[in-house]
Design an enzyme around this catalytic site. Structure first.
Site, PDB file in Angstrom:
ATOM      1  N   ASP A 112     -42.999  37.094  37.107  1.00 10.97           N
ATOM      2  CA  ASP A 112     -44.137  36.368  36.545  1.00 10.97           C
ATOM      3  C   ASP A 112     -44.667  35.235  37.335  1.00 10.97           C
ATOM      4  O   ASP A 112     -45.663  35.247  37.675  1.00 10.97           O
ATOM      5  CB  ASP A 112     -43.760  35.818  35.065  1.00 10.97           C
ATOM      6  CG  ASP A 112     -42.213  35.111  35.046  1.00 10.97           C
ATOM      7  OD1 ASP A 112     -41.711  35.031  36.158  1.00 10.97           O
ATOM      8  OD2 ASP A 112     -42.008  34.422  34.176  1.00 10.97           O
ATOM      9  N   GLU A 144     -37.383  39.020  22.808  1.00 10.80           N
ATOM     10  CA  GLU A 144     -37.281  39.000  24.357  1.00 10.80           C
ATOM     11  C   GLU A 144     -37.917  40.165  24.935  1.00 10.80           C
ATOM     12  O   GLU A 144     -38.445  40.244  26.028  1.00 10.80           O
ATOM     13  CB  GLU A 144     -35.807  38.622  24.705  1.00 10.80           C
ATOM     14  CG  GLU A 144     -35.674  38.367  26.066  1.00 10.80           C
ATOM     15  CD  GLU A 144     -36.192  36.649  26.414  1.00 10.80           C
ATOM     16  OE1 GLU A 144     -35.992  36.402  27.548  1.00 10.80           O
ATOM     17  OE2 GLU A 144     -37.083  36.366  25.485  1.00 10.80           O
ATOM     18  N   GLU A 153     -44.799  30.974  26.181  1.00  8.47           N
ATOM     19  CA  GLU A 153     -45.865  31.564  27.206  1.00  8.47           C
ATOM     20  C   GLU A 153     -47.020  32.193  25.963  1.00  8.47           C
ATOM     21  O   GLU A 153     -47.952  32.001  26.357  1.00  8.47           O
ATOM     22  CB  GLU A 153     -45.080  33.028  27.810  1.00  8.47           C
ATOM     23  CG  GLU A 153     -44.162  32.699  28.895  1.00  8.47           C
ATOM     24  CD  GLU A 153     -42.908  32.018  28.772  1.00  8.47           C
ATOM     25  OE1 GLU A 153     -42.474  31.323  29.711  1.00  8.47           O
ATOM     26  OE2 GLU A 153     -42.616  31.893  27.424  1.00  8.47           O
TER      27      GLU A 153
END
Length: 592
Positions: free
Chosen positions: A305, A409, A428
């Protein structure tokens, strides 16, 4: 139905060679489809959507949500200081502190992050400033200067120490020394650059990770006192090794010492040179001695990421054209091989777009799950101006949040169920919500933020703070409050509702690191203190390669808090959200 189009390879047949322009996948095999098919939602009438989401967000409600976000931070911070400081983290259920797991060095979930250096206090410094709490910010800075030391027998992950500790020290230093003082008087009496010197001390202790590697890719862990452990792992993730350039680059440019930026940039280039010749993709785990890809999965989540994020943000900060060229090439490969579904979010045949995990060499689908870290990507798309795609992708993650009151998750989009059930208070989705609101000014995103705030208050608040959700379905909790909850989650929620914050109002332009630390984007960081090695028009880097030195007018990046390279027309995104996009989310979750 033969299954969602995400299960089909991009285009026809096997993976294709990248095209000159990012490929938008063709229609799927399902015919018209909605997120409701994937998530089991049932759509309802548009009038209910209009009633709930499209109206203005009242100023009084906005102020209430801002105060709730501030109160959330204060509750977590005050309890950390009362029950956990000087340890690294707060155990909010039992009201005590947590440090490294000395009894089990293999407990990397704890030891990678906790270095016995008052992590939560350090990580929260710039949040105090952004919320305008000058007295507590000054008190906290003095505590850090007087009590925190990195001369510790602690083995930590280089990436976590860099983004959480080094980044925060640099951010707070810049806030203290900013002549404009936009957040109020955050100056420290007799401050003598102590935080900058501490950042330098920590970075020097991390440097052994870059030594004795045949590729230049750093070891994943170092002992702050003794260097690389003798039994250390030679395998590291791409994000961990390739997401150090922002913090190391700032440090180098503030100190006038090229060492830190050079080693971080060398690692990025080494990883970049290992990408697939066929797809342009990178894997998620690599051997730092051989350059062999141990993990061949390419995606947007864990392991990759922030590598993509820092290619762009390094360019925004430092203006090095090479960083932008790498990002653009990476983004094209992502569009070519990871993006599945129909071409447009709100029209056409097939499933709405989704970014999947594929084999880096073939582009073939590897699994059918996404992880919560991927929710950062809509925010990154905002920064580059791909707002249309960002709106659609954000809707997918928000739909999952609406179903569970948190982001598991991992979520399996084929099975329509979580694969990994915990939620450690990650930021996020909030980050992307904040950036999308700055780009569109659509009140829909204020409603999203309110939903997130209310979920956190309802499901994660415990006696002395906010706890990790162990299970997003039954809402059981774990006794841990990670430092990023105060550093990022609370910060982005607060900024979302604080319209008059100096981040939005001052003439200074700001960017956020991957840990949510704020750094000003100014010409000072685009100047190389070691510029005697460079000519006016160009020069050579440390390896003797010709380097382009961009002029200020070449940098067209605007305030990252107000969106992206090319400014979207807010009106363009207001009306579609009132109709198609909102209705689509309604169909995803069937909750309204």
């Amino acid at each position: 139905l033969s299954g969602p189009s995400w299960l089909q390879p991009p285009g026809t047949g096997a993976a294709q060679s990248p095209r000159k322009a990012p490929r938008r996948p063709g229609p799927g095999v399902c015919g018209p489809a909605h997120w409701g098919y994937v998530l089991g939602g049932r759509g309802r009438g548009p009038d209910e959507y209009e009633k709930r989401y499209s109206g203005a967000f009242p100023p009084q409600l906005r102020a209430q949500m801002r105060d709730l976000a501030r109160g959330m931070f204060v509750f977590g911070y005050d309890n950390y200081m009362a029950h956990a400081f000087p340890q690294d983290e707060l155990n909010p259920i039992h009201c005590r502190g947590r440090g490294p797991d000395r009894g089990d060095p293999s407990n990397l979930n704890i030891n990678d992050v906790l270095g016995n250096y008052s992590l939560t206090l350090v990580d929260a410094l710039d949040t105090l400033a952004i919320m305008g709490n000058s007295s507590e910010f000054q008190k906290a800075v003095k505590l850090v200067i007087n009590t925190v030391s990195f001369d510790k027998d602690s083995t930590v992950q280089v990436f976590e120490a860099t983004i959480r500790v080094l980044g925060s020290l640099l951010s707070a230093h810049r806030i203290i020394t900013d002549s404009k003082q936009p957040f109020g008087d955050m100056t420290i009496k007799d401050y003598d650059n102590e935080l900058l010197y501490m950042a330098h001390d920590l970075a020097v202790r991390l440097l052994p990770a870059f030594e004795n590697t045949k590729t230049g890719i750093p070891y994943p862990r170092v002992n702050l006192k003794t260097g690389v452990p003798p039994d250390t792992n030679n395998e590291t993730c791409t994000a961990g090794a390739g997401s150090l350039l922002v913090e190391f680059g700032i440090l180098s440019r503030l100190l006038g010492d090229s060492t830190f930026e050079w080693v971080a940039r060398r690692a990025v280039k080494a990883l970049w040179n290992l990408r697939s010749n066929d797809t342009g993709l990178l894997g998620n785990v690599v051997n730092i001695q051989t350059g062999h890809w141990v993990g061949k999965q390419s995606g947007l989540g864990a392991g990759l990421d922030s590598f993509y994020e820092y290619l762009l943000k390094s360019y925004i900060l430092f203006g090095e054209k090479e960083d932008l060229e790498m990002f653009n090439a990476a983004y094209q490969s992502i569009q070519n091989y990871l993006r599945r579904g129909r071409e447009a979010c709100n029209e056409g045949e097939g499933d709405p777009p989704l970014y999947v995990n594929v084999n880096m060499f073939s582009g073939q689908l590897m699994n059918t799950w996404i992880d919560s870290l991927q929710a950062f990507f809509p925010g990154l798309q905002v920064l580059i101006g791909d707002v249309e795609d960002a709106i659609c992708l954000h809707a997918f993650y928000y739909a999952i949040w609406k179903r569970y009151g948190a982001l598991p998750e991992r979520y399996n989009w084929q099975l329509q169920a979580p694969d990994v059930l915990f939620y450690p208070l990650r930021p996020e989705l909030v980050e992307s919500t904040y950036l999308l609101y700055q780009a569109t000014k659509n009140p829909f995103y204020l409603h999203v933020g309110m939903d997130i705030l209310q979920s956190l208050e309802k499901y994660t608040k415990v006696k002395c703070g906010y706890a990790t959700l162990h299970h997003v379905i039954d809402k059981s909790t774990e006794d841990r409050m990670e430092s990023f909850f105060l550093s990022e989650t609370c910060k982005y929620l607060y900024l979302l509702f604080d319209e008059d914050n100096p981040v939005h109002k001052s003439g200074t332009r700001y960017m956020f690191t991957t840990e949510g630390h704020i750094v000003s984007v100014d010409e000072h960081l685009r100047e190389l203190p070691w510029k005697e090695f460079f000519s006016e028009e160009g020069g050579q880097d440390q390896g003797g390669k010709s380097v382009h030195r961009p002029k200020p007018h070449e940098l067209k990046v605007i305030n990252s808090s107000s969106n992206c390279n090319r400014v979207p027309d807010e009106r363009r995104y207001f009306l579609p959200l009132k109709s198609v996009y909102m209705r689509q989310i309604d169909q995803m979750v069937g909750l309204i």
